[in-house]
Every structure is written in structure tokens, then in C-alpha cells.
Design an enzyme around this catalytic site. Structure first.
Site, PDB file in Angstrom:
ATOM      1  CG  ASN A  11      46.127  41.932  31.927  1.00  0.00           C
ATOM      2  OD1 ASN A  11      45.638  43.043  32.148  1.00  0.00           O
ATOM      3  ND2 ASN A  11      46.799  41.261  32.859  1.00  0.00           N
ATOM      4  CG  ASP A  12      46.828  37.816  33.472  1.00  0.00           C
ATOM      5  OD1 ASP A  12      47.235  38.330  32.425  1.00  0.00           O
ATOM      6  OD2 ASP A  12      47.564  37.584  34.445  1.00  0.00           O
ATOM      7  N   PRO A  13      42.635  36.185  32.352  1.00  0.00           N
ATOM      8  CG  PRO A  13      42.429  33.973  31.624  1.00  0.00           C
ATOM      9  CD  PRO A  13      43.219  35.235  31.404  1.00  0.00           C
ATOM     10  CB  THR A  26      46.227  37.123  38.016  1.00  0.00           C
ATOM     11  OG1 THR A  26      46.417  37.962  36.878  1.00  0.00           O
ATOM     12  CG2 THR A  26      45.571  35.841  37.566  1.00  0.00           C
TER      13      THR A  26
END
Length: 596
Positions: free
Chosen positions: A74-76, A135
Site C-alpha cells: 500500500n502506501d509509499p 507509514t
């Protein structure tokens, strides 16, 4: 009504007559606005869904987007350029293609196109991050010292911020990272704080007093906020008595991002360097499953972000991308003096499909992001490096599209293509009137005024990933409206007929942008097609839409078509159309490959 016209589809074997600009024969269809049926391919509803073939598990994997070889992402998190190497960290599940057991995946590149996959940089192995290494960001401290700050969850799912350093800065890949022994370095202490809504720290910046600043997404007294913290050494943090910015009418802000931009200048700015006169600031937040932002100024006296325009209704906030795009993260690329942004594009097929595929999620193509000359909105464009994958260019000039016309773009791989097209309006007198209420829900308007509904100017654009008989196709197009003394352009990416497969999300995405048609009659569209990922950039990057599509034709037939079309009353010219087949990039392939 949908099935009433489905029986007409078998007669539309487009390959037999869409070899020139015009249809030689038509089938009358009152659903198509009385145009003689020329746009039947756009308005006929698809037949009943069909089950996927066994090839589904492999055919939808992208060729040049960033994604791991397998499993969930998912998230960078924490992208950076350091000592000649681009680093992309990302939320990753080592154990399967579903969300959970999140660690920091890590890949490196010299060109933002080809990537080497490394061992995870951070794993869940301490009390402060046993529930997940969530994140965060990377900040490069003076002396060239990168430092990760990330959110960790403890066994009770309370969130706090943690720090990690590279074990060996002489390693060009920075393979190993060491967590600070005093983690977590920042807890959600203080009145009004929510311990389970406190995450996603930003890249740090230095204020005029020489102290580091950082924002963290959270809730404060029930308000959504980018909470502000200060530090002398990046290890010991103190909460500022007011947030960087807050809002009382939205959900918790995830993945905040804060950066400086210069109007009309696509050069990037390092937030910790001296900010030039006239610069603005952008505050981005991930909320309501999309990425929104505000343009304003960073008031150094108040140590706060001040939007140029305060908009209470968050439905009217500006969007980074109007499609399947979330949790974006930007960084300053000192290599080419630009700001680059990535976003996470989730799968929109079913969880069972993800299990069958063995993978889920990807990152959008890295984009350069900058502020438009009028200072009102951010513009985005794919990084120039992606053009290194272009091959087999085809080009057309001087095409004229009347109402109902299709023009097939041949001799490119319709599943892996980069298409740039310019539409020129012969007249702007036929523009339909604009209703400001449409700004509240452009997706709804795209669904109601689809490509099958003729307008004054538009719809015109591209039909992509189209099957031979058009029972599967995706439309990316524009409509032009007159609003008092200005013109509004609606850009849509309509997936409602993109696939015959069941259990898919097939919305119609859309967004508006202002365009001075009195001065410039040309509207550009660039669409990158990468199997199940489609990214479109309208009006020079004023509106960007990322779509996930899963046509059965990709798995079953292995061929598709691309067309330019016009279904509006006004004639549209195409002074320039260029298209390329896109070669496959080397992205997190098996060990042994190296581009460095």
C-alpha cells in the site's frame, strides 16, 4: 433498458469497417440522442457478466508500474534521492496478498523506471511497532544523514512515532536500518489527543529559529489536524500548542504532506532551504479515500499554514487525483531539482481475485508536481524517465472528428501504450451551460452525462482497452461548459463498461478544471495504459485520473483496440496524435538482475 439494446452488440464487428475516420453505415438507436446510432458503441450496455478465465492471475500484472513481485503493498513511505540512488520504501505484507503484518519494503533505482528489490528496511520486532511499521518519511539531516521517522503500533494498537538510521551510510543501497533504542520518540500525549489516530509523520523542515518541524496526522479535540512538533536534534520532540492546520468538518487526516512551490515554475523546492520570495505552500491530506490539498502560505510568525481560500465543504477541496489514488508521498529530487509524488493505487477487483493473482496494489508512475502560473492548483506530469520505455511510435496529424466519429489508433500494443493527443475546438459557441452544483460530485455527473450522451462541445477523447465488438471498453474524455465569463472542462474516466467480469468496482471518475478557451482552443490528453492500470492527464496535468481496469479481453483474447472519438455536436480537430508501445521495465524482478 440495458438488456433491451444488448442484442444489437453482435452486429457491431468494428474491425470490419472502422478502418477510416467515419462509420459507413449506422443503426438507429434512440438511446444515443438521435444521432443515427453512430455512438452505439458508447451507449449500449454490456451483456451479463462472465466469470474470469484462469489467465486472470497473470495477465493483469503491470509492465512498468512499481509493485513488488508478489503479495500486498500500500502506501509509499519515505521516498528519497541519496548519493545517486532513488529509494522507494513502501507498506508491504511479506506473507500474502492481503492487508496485514505490515513492514517497510525497500527498492532502489537510478532512473525511477527499473527497480531492484531489497530486503525490508523495517520489520515488526519491537514493542513500539509490533502491530505494524506504518507509514512515515525520510529526512536528510545536515552532513548527508538520512533518518526514517515512522508510525508504529503497539500490542494495544496505540500509535507512536519511531526513528531509524542506516547501519552503514557507505552502502549505496542503505540495505540495513537500526532503530533508535529510545523508541518511540513521540507519543500522542496531551489533552484532546487520540492515541489510535496519530500517524504518518511528514518529512522534516527547519524553521527560521533553526529548529526542526514535523507534522503528524491526527485528531485534536475532535478536529482533523496536521499536528505540529519541534525538535533541536530530530530525536526529542515537543508539541507546538497549535496545529499546522486543522478542520472541524472532515475525518482524520492520514498521510499529510507539506511542501513549498513557486507559481508557474516546475522546479522543486527543498522545504529546509531558503524559500524564495513569492513561493506558496501546499498542504496535502488523505481523507475520504482520496488525496486532497490546499494552496496557501506558511506564516512564519504564527508557525501555521494559512490557506488562500478557506472552503468549509471538503467536497470542494482540490484533489491530487480523481481516481483510485491514495496515501501519496512527495519528495524533493535534488538530482533534477524537481518535486516528485507517488500514490498508492489499490486493486478494485475482489479479494478472492487478489488471492488468485498472488499480489495486490501498485504505485502510480512517479510524477513531477508543481504549481500552476495562476497559483490556484497543482499540476502533475509523468517523470520524463518513463519515456525511455517508448518504442514503435506512430503519429497522425490533421484528423477531423465530427459527431459520432471514431478513429482507430493502430500499430501499438493496446495493453501497454502511451498516447498523447491534442484536441482543437473549431468553435466554442456550442458549449452547454455549467451548473456550479456539479462541482460537489463530478463523478455523479460523469455517470449521468456519459460518453453516450451528446453535448454541445464533447464528449470527445479516447476509447481504450476495447474488445473487438465493443462489449468491453473504457472511455477517457472531456466535456466543455460555459460558466459566466469562463469555461469549465469536465474530464471523465468511465469504467462502467470496462469489463464483463463480475465483482469489480466499475465507477465513472471525474474532475473539473478551468480553461481559458478564449486564449487557447487546444486541450491535451495523455493516457498511459499498463494492463490493469490506466493513468490519464488532462489539460497539461490539471486533472489526473488513475483507474484500475480488468477487461476479460485481456485474459481471454490478448488483443484490444484504442480509438479517438467525438460524440458532441461541435466538430473537434486533432492537430497532433502520437502513440507508443511501452516496453516492460525491470521492476523488483528475481535476484541477479542489476542496473547499477
Amino acid at each position: 433498458m440495458a438488456q433491451a439494446w444488448a442484442f444489437l452488440l453482435p452486429v457491431l464487428v468494428l474491425g470490419s469497417y472502422v478502418t477510416s475516420l467515419f462509420f459507413p453505415s449506422y443503426i438507429s438507436n434512440p438511446l444515443c440522442g438521435g444521432d443515427g446510432g453512430r455512438s452505439l458503441f458508447l451507449c449500449a450496455q454490456a451483456p451479463k457478466d462472465q466469470d474470469p478465465s484462469p489467465a486472470v492471475s497473470t495477465m493483469y500484472k503491470t509492465a512498468f508500474h512499481f509493485q513488488p513481485a508478489k503479495n500486498w503493498m500500500n502506501d509509499p513511505s519515505g521516498p528519497m534521492y541519496f548519493n545517486g540512488i532513488y529509494h522507494e520504501f513502501y507498506q508491504y505484507n511479506l506473507n500474502g496478498p492481503i492487508f496485514g503484518d505490515i513492514v517497510w519494503g525497500h527498492s532502489v533505482s537510478t532512473d525511477l523506471v527499473n527497480w531492484i528489490g531489497l530486503e525490508p528496511a523495517l520489520v515488526r520486532d519491537t514493542p513500539s511497532d509490533i502491530d505494524g511499521c506504518w507509514t512515515g518519511s525520510v529526512t536528510i539531516l545536515p552532513g548527508g544523514k538520512p533518518i526514517i521517522i515512522y508510525t508504529g503500533g503497539d500490542i494495544d494498537q496505540h500509535q507512536a512515532q519511531n526513528i531509524a538510521f542506516p547501519k552503514n551510510r557507505s552502502d549505496p543501497y542503505l540495505r540495513e536500518w537500526i532503530k533508535a533504542p529510545n523508541n518511540p520518540v513521540l507519543r500522542p500525549d496531551g489533552p484532546g489527543m487520540n492515541s489510535i489516530e496519530f500517524r504518518d509523520p511528514t518529512t522534516g523542515w527547519i524553521g527560521p529559529d533553526g529548529l526542526w518541524r514535523m507534522a503528524v496526522g491526527g485528531e485534536l479535540n475532535g478536529y482533523s489536524a496536521a499536528l505540529l512538533y519541534k525538535s533541536e536534534d530530530f530525536l526529542n520532540w515537543t508539541k507546538v500548542d497549535h496545529p499546522l492546520y486543522s478542520h472541524n468538518g472532515s475525518n482524520m487526516w492520514e498521510c499529510p504532506d507539506f511542501f513549498a512551490v513557486l507559481p508557474g515554475n516546475n522546479a522543486g523546492l527543498d522545504l529546509s532551504a531558503a524559500i524564495p520570495q513569492g513561493a506558496k505552500h501546499a498542504l496535502k491530506m488523505s481523507v475520504d479515500s482520496v488525496d486532497k490539498y490546499m494552496i496557501g502560505v506558511y506564516d512564519l510568525q504564527r508557525d501555521a499554514f494559512v490557506p488562500d481560500n478557506v472552503v468549509d465543504d471538503r467536497r470542494l477541496w482540490l484533489r491530487i487525483d480523481y481516481g483510485t489514488f491514495y496515501a501519496s508521498k512527495s519528495f524533493f529530487d535534488s538530482n533534477k531539482n524537481r518535486r516528485i509524488i507517488w500514490g498508492w493505487s489499490r486493486e478494485t477487483d475482489s479479494p478472492s481475485d487478489d488471492l488468485e493473482k498472488g499480489w495486490a496494489g501498485l504505485h502510480t508512475i512517479p510524477r513531477t508536481i508543481w504549481l500552476a502560473g495562476d497559483g490556484k492548483q497543482l499540476l502533475q506530469w509523468p517523470v520524463e524517465e518513463i519515456e525511455s520505455l517508448r518504442t514503435n511510435e506512430i503519429s497522425h496529424q490533421g484528423i477531423e472528428l465530427n459527431k459520432g466519429d471514431l478513429f482507430e489508433i493502430k500499430e501499438v500494443d493496446a495493453f501497454q501504450a502511451d498516447v498523447e493527443i491534442v484536441f482543437e475546438l473549431a468553435s466554442i459557441d456550442d458549449a452547454d451551460s455549467f451548473d456550479p452544483s456539479w462541482l460537489l460530485d463530478p463523478e455523479k455527473h460523469c455517470g449521468e452525462a456519459g460518453a453516450s450522451v451528446p453535448g454541445g462541445i464533447g464528449p470527445f477523447g479516447l476509447v481504450i482497452l476495447a474488445s473487438d465488438n465493443m462489449d468491453e471498453h473504457t472511455e477517457v474524455y472531456f466535456r466543455v461548459y460555459k460558466s459566466q465569463e469562463k469555461y469549465m472542462v469536465l474530464m471523465c474516466s468511465d469504467l462502467r463498461r470496462s469489463s464483463l467480469r463480475p465483482d469489480l468496482e466499475k465507477p465513472a471518475y471525474g474532475g473539473f478544471f478551468e480553461f481559458d478557451l478564449e486564449k487557447e482552443r487546444k486541450i491535451s490528453l495523455r493516457t498511459l495504459i499498463d494492463r490493469s492500470a490506466v493513468e490519464s492527464f488532462g489539460g497539461g496535468g490539471r486533472v489526473c485520473i488513475t483507474s484500475r481496469v480488468y477487461p476479460a479481453v485481456l485474459a481471454d483474447v490478448g488483443r484490444a483496440h484504442i480509438y479517438a472519438f467525438n460524440n458532441g455536436s461541435a466538430t473537434v480537430r486533432v492537430p497532433q496524435l502520437s502513440a507508443w508501445t511501452m516496453r516492460k521495465a525491470q521492476v523488483n524482478v528475481e535476484k541477479g538482475w542489476s542496473a547499477i
